[in-house]
Enzyme design. Structure first.
Site, PDB file in Angstrom:
ATOM      1  CG  HIS A  68      36.018  36.088  36.031  1.00 51.09           C
ATOM      2  ND1 HIS A  68      34.855  36.798  35.820  1.00 51.09           N
ATOM      3  CD2 HIS A  68      36.910  36.554  35.110  1.00 51.09           C
ATOM      4  CE1 HIS A  68      35.040  37.658  34.824  1.00 51.09           C
ATOM      5  NE2 HIS A  68      36.274  37.537  34.384  1.00 51.09           N
TER       6      HIS A  68
ATOM      7  CB  SER B 139      38.872  61.725  33.892  1.00 48.55           C
ATOM      8  OG  SER B 139      37.923  60.892  33.284  1.00 48.55           O
TER       9      SER B 139
ATOM     10  CB  CYS C 124      40.309  39.073  35.337  1.00 48.81           C
ATOM     11  SG  CYS C 124      39.133  39.279  34.008  1.00 48.81           S
TER      12      CYS C 124
HETATM   13  C1  2RA Z   1      36.468  39.234  30.699  1.00 42.64           C
HETATM   14  N1  2RA Z   1      38.680  38.437  31.188  1.00 42.64           N
HETATM   15  O1  2RA Z   1      36.051  38.643  31.693  1.00 42.64           O
HETATM   16  C2  2RA Z   1      37.909  39.494  30.574  1.00 42.64           C
HETATM   17  C3  2RA Z   1      38.240  40.844  31.108  1.00 42.64           C
HETATM   18  N2  2RA Z   1      39.619  41.124  31.100  1.00 42.64           N
HETATM   19  O2  2RA Z   1      35.745  39.637  29.818  1.00 42.64           O
END
Ligand code: 2RA
Length: 355
Positions: A261, A41, A130
């Site tokens: 999420h 990149s 996350c």
């Molecule tokens: C997922 N938490 O959602 C993981 C990504 N870091 O797959």
């Protein structure tokens, strides 16, 4: 002239969101901003704050003069290069899993434990996974007030947690199943995907269809019935909140959502807690948006909050059969607060100490 910021992994999915965040800030504390990526990149041009920057190749010299280096690259790349950046005088803020549980590396969510930024003997600070991050602003605020003792969570994780490949796969699967009246007969979704050429042997989602489905498997299998995402929720929550013996049990599930999420949280506290008191705590936390009027259909959902920076909280209720316990639902954009934004917020904290 402010400190120099480097972004390693500038052209990846989270790196791109980091640049969006920098471009969206009213002002930034940085002098030079340097974009770093793999040789493939290098040479690419990207506009940052109105200036066209050329991506430079990841090499030791790329860190010369850098004060803060944000990393969003695979674990093995961080494991090799974050120490190189630190040895050249930068503080590395790493979004991989390489250092999160290292005792000499703080794991930071600025709303919860910003003070830990100063304790970095290796010159490395880690950004949480996350899934953990999506609920941390809410849990940290409640813990300060009521003393968290037990945590039971179920996650509803978006496809983009598995990167751009996860997003592409979900779209392809949705296209393959749309308008066919599938989902009433075991195996019909699987068969439709296979006949559309979407082999289930190379899906990022455990060989299982994600379209019209939910998948109780996230991350890699770690034995004794546990997946890596579930163990990360446990270990990282304990470290961030500073409660080494916190009782935690998590079930992590992938759902056909592109980004954001969600988590259903069942949290027990040492002190009495009411819905009103919890609402007050959430309302006082600037990074939380409370959306909690279920009778009027008001609660957070990924489709309504994706792209936003805050943690969205709703469905707050007192558990009927468990003392001092709240149940609630949280949604957070896994690419923003769950990854790029929290990493950048740590870098901003550092900039204050370097100024
Ligand atoms: C997922 N938490 O959602 C993981 C990504 N870091 O797959």
């Amino acid at each position: 002239q402010g400190p120099t910021l480097a972004l390693v992994g500038a052209t990846g999915a989270v790196g791109t969101v980091m640049i969006d965040i920098i471009n969206g800030r009213e002002s930034v504390p940085w002098g030079e901003i340097r974009l770093i990526a793999s040789a493939r990149s290098a040479g690419k041009k990207i506009v940052v704050r109105g200036e066209e920057l050329t991506v430079v190749e990841l090499k030791p010299e790329a860190f010369d003069g850098v004060d803060v280096a944000m990393f969003d690259v695979p674990d093995e790349v961080s494991a090799e290069w974050a120490p190189v950046a630190a040895a050249r005088g930068a503080v590395a803020v790493d979004n991989s899993g390489a250092f999160r549980m290292d005792d000499e590396v703080p794991l930071v969510v600025p709303e919860v434990n910003a003070d830990k930024v100063a304790q970095r003997p290796k010159g490395i600070i880690a950004n949480p996974n996350c899934t953990t991050l999506s609920m941390m602003a809410a849990l940290g605020a409640l813990h300060r007030e009521f003393g968290l003792t037990e945590l039971v969570v179920a996650s509803y994780q978006a496809a983009s947690g598995a990167g751009q490949g996860g997003i592409d796969r979900l779209y392809a699967e949705l296209e393959a199943v749309a308008g066919k009246g599938l989902g009433s007969k075991a195996g019909d979704v699987r068969a439709a995907l296979e006949s559309a050429g979407l082999s289930l042997s190379d899906t990022p989602f455990a060989g299982t269809p994600l379209a019209l489905n939910v998948i109780p498997s996230a991350g890699s299998y770690k034995g004794d019935g546990w997946f890596s995402e579930e163990l990360k929720v446990r270990n990282e929550s304990r470290k961030i909140l500073g409660i080494p013996d916190l009782k935690v049990s998590a079930t992590c599930v992938r759902v056909p959502v592109v980004t954001t999420h969600s988590l259903a949280v069942h949290a027990t506290f040492s002190r009495e807690v009411t819905v009103e008191a919890a609402h007050k705590v959430f309302e006082q936390q600037p990074s939380i948006v409370l959306v909690d009027d279920p009778e009027k259909g008001q609660f957070p959902s990924p489709a309504d909050v994706v792209g936003g920076d805050p943690t969205y909280v709703g469905r707050v209720r007192q558990a009927l059969d468990f003392p001092n316990t709240l149940d609630f639902f949280v949604c957070g954009d896994n690419l923003r607060k769950g990854a790029a934004l929290n990493t950048y917020e740590i870098a901003e904290e550092l900039a204050q100490t370097l100024a």
